[in-house]
Scaffold this motif. Structure first.
Motif, PDB file in Angstrom:
ATOM      1  N   ALA A 252       0.845  -1.249  -0.067  1.00 56.33           N
ATOM      2  CA  ALA A 252      -0.004   0.033  -0.220  1.00 56.33           C
ATOM      3  C   ALA A 252       0.875   1.225  -0.148  1.00 56.33           C
ATOM      4  O   ALA A 252       0.702   2.302  -0.575  1.00 56.33           O
ATOM      5  CB  ALA A 252      -0.906   0.248   1.102  1.00 56.33           C
ATOM      6  N   ALA A 253       1.979   1.265   0.640  1.00 52.15           N
ATOM      7  CA  ALA A 253       2.917   2.657   0.773  1.00 52.15           C
ATOM      8  C   ALA A 253       3.469   2.701  -0.294  1.00 52.15           C
ATOM      9  O   ALA A 253       3.531   3.802  -1.049  1.00 52.15           O
ATOM     10  CB  ALA A 253       3.597   2.174   1.956  1.00 52.15           C
ATOM     11  N   GLY A 254       3.955   1.660  -1.120  1.00 55.08           N
ATOM     12  CA  GLY A 254       4.920   1.870  -2.052  1.00 55.08           C
ATOM     13  C   GLY A 254       3.971   2.368  -3.378  1.00 55.08           C
ATOM     14  O   GLY A 254       4.158   3.291  -4.124  1.00 55.08           O
ATOM     15  N   LEU A 255       2.756   1.612  -3.658  1.00 57.71           N
ATOM     16  CA  LEU A 255       2.012   1.910  -4.735  1.00 57.71           C
ATOM     17  C   LEU A 255       1.315   3.252  -4.616  1.00 57.71           C
ATOM     18  O   LEU A 255       1.101   3.953  -5.393  1.00 57.71           O
ATOM     19  CB  LEU A 255       0.942   0.607  -5.029  1.00 57.71           C
ATOM     20  CG  LEU A 255       1.440  -0.633  -5.482  1.00 57.71           C
ATOM     21  CD1 LEU A 255       0.570  -1.519  -5.512  1.00 57.71           C
ATOM     22  CD2 LEU A 255       2.071  -0.198  -7.020  1.00 57.71           C
ATOM     23  N   GLY A 256       0.730   3.421  -3.341  1.00 55.90           N
ATOM     24  CA  GLY A 256      -0.094   4.571  -2.978  1.00 55.90           C
ATOM     25  C   GLY A 256       0.925   5.918  -3.174  1.00 55.90           C
ATOM     26  O   GLY A 256       0.507   6.966  -3.672  1.00 55.90           O
ATOM     27  N   SER A 257       1.959   5.786  -2.649  1.00 52.11           N
ATOM     28  CA  SER A 257       2.977   7.086  -2.727  1.00 52.11           C
ATOM     29  C   SER A 257       3.368   7.125  -4.232  1.00 52.11           C
ATOM     30  O   SER A 257       3.511   8.331  -4.655  1.00 52.11           O
ATOM     31  CB  SER A 257       4.080   6.609  -1.975  1.00 52.11           C
ATOM     32  OG  SER A 257       3.956   6.704  -0.650  1.00 52.11           O
ATOM     33  N   ALA A 258       3.696   6.176  -4.900  1.00 51.75           N
ATOM     34  CA  ALA A 258       4.124   6.284  -6.306  1.00 51.75           C
ATOM     35  C   ALA A 258       3.007   6.682  -7.172  1.00 51.75           C
ATOM     36  O   ALA A 258       3.328   7.738  -8.125  1.00 51.75           O
ATOM     37  CB  ALA A 258       4.586   4.950  -6.710  1.00 51.75           C
TER      38      ALA A 258
END
Length: 183
Positions: free
Chosen positions: A62-68
């Motif tokens: 969630a952190a990687g995809l949401g931030s990217a």
């Protein structure tokens, strides 16, 4: 069998919701950082909260995809690959630290935010600062310009920790507590 399947479905749905919340909270308030073409935002609060709810692996996704996605949709596409790695690792480090502390017998969760959660979030914040420093150094071709981003990144993760603690403390007192991986 159905219970296990329902749990996995809940985890996937919560991961998608958390990813969207990270993206929106990252895009909502952006404070540009001079010299680096980066920005400071509130997304770290949801990343930290997401790890408490989802755990290490789903929290990292969630952190990687949401931030990217926030970078892609905000005109910072050149940062998106770096952001994906840095933010996914940030969440993974927080989750790993929490798991390690729990194995060592330290209380984690239980309806109150403890020092272990704060320490785990600080480890994740430090990883984020180092990760973005390395990424910006490679992007800018020097190791000096990215030094200007460090104070903003430190402030960002400290504010994120405070907001995550407030949100988690409030959610622990509601029926939503049952969704927390770290209880």
């Amino acid at each position: 069998m159905t219970n296990r399947s329902d749990n996995r479905t809940n985890k996937i749905v919560l991961t998608g919701i958390t990813m969207a919340l990270i993206m929106v909270s990252t895009m909502m308030i952006r404070i540009p950082v001079p010299f680096t073409q980066g920005y400071v935002h509130l997304g770290d609060a949801i990343i930290f909260l997401g790890v408490l709810v989802l755990g290490r692996n789903y929290g990292a996704i969630a952190a990687g995809l949401g931030s990217a996605l926030a970078d892609l949709l905000s005109g910072y596409a050149y940062y998106a690959p770096w952001t994906f790695v840095v933010k996914a690792l940030m969440a993974f480090v927080v989750g790993l630290a929490l798991e390690h502390m729990e194995k060592k017998g330290q209380k984690v969760g239980d309806g109150r935010i403890r020092a272990s959660e704060v320490i785990a979030m600080a480890f994740g914040g430090i990883e984020m600062c180092v990760g973005y420093y390395i990424a910006a150094s490679l992007m800018h071709g020097n190791w000096y310009t990215p030094l200007f981003s460090i104070p903003g990144n430190i402030g960002q993760f400290i504010v994120g920790m405070i907001l995550a603690i407030i949100l988690a403390s409030a959610l622990y007192k509601t029926p939503a507590k049952k969704f927390f991986e770290i209880k």
